[in-house]
Design a protein around this motif. Structure first.
Motif, PDB file in Angstrom:
ATOM      1  N   LEU A  82     -10.751  -7.233   7.179  1.00  0.00           N
ATOM      2  CA  LEU A  82     -10.889  -5.936   7.959  1.00  0.00           C
ATOM      3  C   LEU A  82      -9.613  -5.090   7.521  1.00  0.00           C
ATOM      4  O   LEU A  82      -9.767  -3.829   7.294  1.00  0.00           O
ATOM      5  CB  LEU A  82     -10.968  -5.928   9.265  1.00  0.00           C
ATOM      6  N   SER A  83      -8.493  -5.777   7.041  1.00  0.00           N
ATOM      7  CA  SER A  83      -7.476  -4.857   6.716  1.00  0.00           C
ATOM      8  C   SER A  83      -7.654  -4.099   5.460  1.00  0.00           C
ATOM      9  O   SER A  83      -7.128  -3.094   5.116  1.00  0.00           O
ATOM     10  CB  SER A  83      -6.327  -5.701   6.693  1.00  0.00           C
ATOM     11  N   GLN A  84      -8.379  -5.122   4.582  1.00  0.00           N
ATOM     12  CA  GLN A  84      -8.687  -4.429   3.121  1.00  0.00           C
ATOM     13  C   GLN A  84      -9.693  -3.100   3.296  1.00  0.00           C
ATOM     14  O   GLN A  84      -9.503  -2.385   2.523  1.00  0.00           O
ATOM     15  CB  GLN A  84      -9.396  -5.600   2.333  1.00  0.00           C
ATOM     16  N   ILE A  85     -10.699  -3.370   4.208  1.00  0.00           N
ATOM     17  CA  ILE A  85     -11.617  -2.439   4.342  1.00  0.00           C
ATOM     18  C   ILE A  85     -10.943  -1.303   5.064  1.00  0.00           C
ATOM     19  O   ILE A  85     -11.310   0.028   4.609  1.00  0.00           O
ATOM     20  CB  ILE A  85     -12.961  -3.084   5.167  1.00  0.00           C
ATOM     21  N   PHE A  86     -10.026  -1.398   5.864  1.00  0.00           N
ATOM     22  CA  PHE A  86      -9.348  -0.282   6.447  1.00  0.00           C
ATOM     23  C   PHE A  86      -8.645   0.494   5.587  1.00  0.00           C
ATOM     24  O   PHE A  86      -8.453   1.832   5.347  1.00  0.00           O
ATOM     25  CB  PHE A  86      -8.682  -0.768   7.642  1.00  0.00           C
ATOM     26  N   ARG A  87      -7.684  -0.395   4.714  1.00  0.00           N
ATOM     27  CA  ARG A  87      -6.908   0.237   3.876  1.00  0.00           C
ATOM     28  C   ARG A  87      -7.659   1.211   2.631  1.00  0.00           C
ATOM     29  O   ARG A  87      -7.639   2.346   2.333  1.00  0.00           O
ATOM     30  CB  ARG A  87      -6.118  -0.654   2.677  1.00  0.00           C
ATOM     31  N   LEU A  88      -8.887   0.514   2.305  1.00  0.00           N
ATOM     32  CA  LEU A  88      -9.959   1.422   1.225  1.00  0.00           C
ATOM     33  C   LEU A  88     -10.407   2.758   2.010  1.00  0.00           C
ATOM     34  O   LEU A  88     -10.260   3.895   1.391  1.00  0.00           O
ATOM     35  CB  LEU A  88     -11.034   0.277   1.021  1.00  0.00           C
ATOM     36  N   SER A  89     -10.726   2.664   3.521  1.00  0.00           N
ATOM     37  CA  SER A  89     -11.130   3.884   3.971  1.00  0.00           C
ATOM     38  C   SER A  89      -9.986   4.895   4.075  1.00  0.00           C
ATOM     39  O   SER A  89     -10.408   6.024   3.751  1.00  0.00           O
ATOM     40  CB  SER A  89     -11.529   3.382   5.489  1.00  0.00           C
ATOM     41  N   ILE A  90      -8.732   4.531   4.237  1.00  0.00           N
ATOM     42  CA  ILE A  90      -7.757   5.446   4.293  1.00  0.00           C
ATOM     43  C   ILE A  90      -7.654   6.057   2.851  1.00  0.00           C
ATOM     44  O   ILE A  90      -7.253   7.474   2.963  1.00  0.00           O
ATOM     45  CB  ILE A  90      -6.444   4.621   4.683  1.00  0.00           C
ATOM     46  N   ILE A  91      -7.519   5.051   2.050  1.00  0.00           N
ATOM     47  CA  ILE A  91      -7.440   5.674   0.663  1.00  0.00           C
ATOM     48  C   ILE A  91      -8.585   6.817   0.307  1.00  0.00           C
ATOM     49  O   ILE A  91      -8.218   7.961  -0.162  1.00  0.00           O
ATOM     50  CB  ILE A  91      -7.265   4.591  -0.473  1.00  0.00           C
ATOM     51  N   MET A  92      -9.816   6.448   0.498  1.00  0.00           N
ATOM     52  CA  MET A  92     -10.965   7.279   0.231  1.00  0.00           C
ATOM     53  C   MET A  92     -10.747   8.460   1.273  1.00  0.00           C
ATOM     54  O   MET A  92     -10.897   9.682   0.455  1.00  0.00           O
ATOM     55  CB  MET A  92     -12.230   6.702   0.483  1.00  0.00           C
ATOM     56  N   PHE A  93     -10.342   8.373   2.448  1.00  0.00           N
ATOM     57  CA  PHE A  93     -10.162   9.649   3.028  1.00  0.00           C
ATOM     58  C   PHE A  93      -9.054  10.652   2.597  1.00  0.00           C
ATOM     59  O   PHE A  93      -9.273  11.727   2.698  1.00  0.00           O
ATOM     60  CB  PHE A  93      -9.921   9.308   4.678  1.00  0.00           C
ATOM     61  N   THR A  94      -8.102  10.130   2.239  1.00  0.00           N
ATOM     62  CA  THR A  94      -7.061  10.818   1.717  1.00  0.00           C
ATOM     63  C   THR A  94      -7.190  11.367   0.521  1.00  0.00           C
ATOM     64  O   THR A  94      -6.869  12.739   0.203  1.00  0.00           O
ATOM     65  CB  THR A  94      -5.573   9.950   1.572  1.00  0.00           C
ATOM     66  N   VAL A  95      -7.826  10.588  -0.415  1.00  0.00           N
ATOM     67  CA  VAL A  95      -8.407  11.160  -1.890  1.00  0.00           C
ATOM     68  C   VAL A  95      -9.486  12.399  -1.400  1.00  0.00           C
ATOM     69  O   VAL A  95      -9.313  13.507  -2.073  1.00  0.00           O
ATOM     70  CB  VAL A  95      -9.222  10.179  -2.448  1.00  0.00           C
ATOM     71  N   LEU A  96     -10.345  12.059  -0.479  1.00  0.00           N
ATOM     72  CA  LEU A  96     -11.177  13.358  -0.331  1.00  0.00           C
ATOM     73  C   LEU A  96     -10.439  14.337   0.199  1.00  0.00           C
ATOM     74  O   LEU A  96     -11.163  15.702  -0.292  1.00  0.00           O
ATOM     75  CB  LEU A  96     -12.068  12.786   0.827  1.00  0.00           C
ATOM     76  N   ILE A  97      -9.567  14.613   1.344  1.00  0.00           N
ATOM     77  CA  ILE A  97      -8.948  15.841   1.877  1.00  0.00           C
ATOM     78  C   ILE A  97      -8.155  16.365   0.430  1.00  0.00           C
ATOM     79  O   ILE A  97      -8.239  17.513   0.283  1.00  0.00           O
ATOM     80  CB  ILE A  97      -7.893  15.246   2.825  1.00  0.00           C
TER      81      ILE A  97
END
Length: 451
Positions: free
Chosen positions: A147-162
């Motif tokens: 879950l930690s890996q998935i969460f970090r991936l989500s944060i990275i993707m959201f940051t890249v999107l913004i």
């Protein structure tokens, strides 16, 4: 909404949609691959655990020691339970996990393996037959790391999107300014145009794109508008000039005529001259009115017999040709009669052809006029030839312009409207007109009926 704002909005939305779809694909692909990787590790742990607990009596001491070492390294964050045929934990730890149910044990025995996830753990079970009996080895591991890996991936993707949306917004604003700069120049130029500089062209961008096409279309449009404005500006001068001669003749004759009594013969002569001048003015006005309304005519044409029009014109102009000591000959060489039937406005076609033949008579210099009617390439052709003054090369390109008259017309009366009117009528009826001429040798007008 301006084009710049629309371009920016569409670019940002397009980037955002594509990015979200791409990130969604990456997210689910990473989620599945990571989950598969975790289950593979649990499968290896389950197999090592089975060997460690159930094959101790069959392995050498050294080999078992190696298995034990590997087992200890694998179960660091995992728990192991080995169930016998009665579904009791005989080896490992009896962690009494409520998520491991009878159906999971039965599924492992039937399918040789089973795997599933709960809220907090991964579970993997294998069926392992042994000389001591048939066992089901279950291994579970916390999914916190997953879950930690998935969460970090989500944060990275959201940051890249913004960051990407911000970057594409800024870039789109800049590019829209560059792309629409020529449009802004066109708008600025149009706003600065007045009647004094309406023909001033905009410099093209030489980019071979839609903007250059827009600029070229603008230059053509305002060039035509400028020509029309110039025509309108010259119209009053032209009308004054053309009307001045017959009006002066009428007023002069009447003034002289009123000074003393005249004989009946003199009365008739003055009236005749005055009527001729009045008819000339009326003819000019009628032609101008006809030209102004020609573009508004609806294409509700009827079938017209072209040969009948030619013979009708012949009957009207033959007396005038004799006055000019000339003659009109007609040569009809048409095998297919249907070509002589043409869709159009009979009155207008009569007027256009009449003007062509009349011009040939006026400028024939007392020579004969030839009208040849023939067919070629399944189309009707008409040639009107004279052997008179001809038209110079300098004047030939302008001879169909309204109010234009050649330099060598001398005393021949005319308004410069007839040929222009004829060309407008022919264009309206999809009839091609070509004029060939040579000074002092004559003129040939060729008409091709394309309908």
């Amino acid at each position: 909404m301006t084009l710049r704002n629309r371009f920016t909005l569409i670019s940002s939305l397009s980037f955002g949609i594509v990015s979200i779809i791409t990130f969604a694909v990456i997210y689910f692909a990473y989620y599945d691959s990571t989950k598969i990787s975790y289950f593979e590790k649990l499968k290896n742990t389950a197999l090592i655990s089975a060997i460690y607990y159930l094959e101790k009596d069959e392995l050498s001491v050294n080999r078992h020691a190696q298995i034990k070492k590997e087992y200890k390294s694998l179960i660091r964050n995992r728990e192991v339970a080995i169930y016998d045929q009665n579904n009791k934990v005989t080896f490992g730890e009896d962690f009494n996990d409520p998520y491991i149910k009878q159906k999971h044990l039965n599924a492992a025995r039937v399918n040789q393996w089973v795997q599933f996830m709960s809220d907090d753990n991964f579970y993997y079970g294998i069926f392992y037959p042994d000389n001591q009996g048939d066992f089901v080895v279950f291994v579970k591991s916390s999914n916190a790391s997953f879950l930690s890996q998935i969460f970090r991936l989500s944060i990275i993707m959201f940051t890249v999107l913004i960051l990407g949306l911000t970057a594409i917004f800024i870039l789109s604003r800049y590019l829209s300014k560059v792309v629409y700069k020529p449009v802004s120049n066109v708008v600025k130029h149009i706003n600065n145009v007045d009647y004094k500089n309406i023909s001033q062209a905009i410099t093209t961008t030489n980019t071979n794109d839609e903007i250059e096409e827009l600029i070229k279309s603008y230059n053509k449009l305002f060039g035509r508008i400028s020509e029309n404005m110039l025509l309108q500006q010259n119209f009053i001068n032209y009308v004054s000039h053309e009307f001045k001669t017959p009006l002066a003749a009428i007023s002069g004759n009447l003034e002289v005529f009123a000074q003393k009594d005249r004989t009946p013969e003199e009365y008739r002569k003055v009236v005749k001259e005055s009527l001729e001048n009045v008819y000339e003015i009326e003819n000019i006005l009628n032609n101008l009115l006809l030209m102004s309304g020609l573009a508004k005519l609806e294409e509700s044409h009827k079938t017209v017999r072209i040969d009948e029009l030619i013979w009708k014109i012949y009957s009207k102009l033959e007396p005038k040709a004799k006055e000019h000591q000339s003659s009109i000959t007609i040569d009809l060489q048409v095998i297919k009669p249907s070509l002589l039937e043409y869709p159009g406005n009979g009155t207008l076609l009569f007027l256009a052809l009449y003007n062509i033949v009349e011009n040939a008579i006026k400028y024939s210099s007392n020579n004969s006029i030839e009208i040849n009617i023939f067919e070629q390439t399944e189309k009707l052709h008409i040639e009107v030839k004279d052997h008179g003054k001809g038209i110079s090369k300098e004047d030939l390109n302008n001879v169909t312009e309204t109010f234009f008259r050649g330099k060598n017309v001398n005393e021949v009366k005319g308004s410069g409207i007839g040929l222009s009117l004829s060309k407008s009528i022919f264009d309206h009826h999809h009839i091609s007109m070509k004029i060939d001429s040579e000074v002092n040798k004559g003129t040939k007008v060729c008409l091709i009926f394309n309908a």
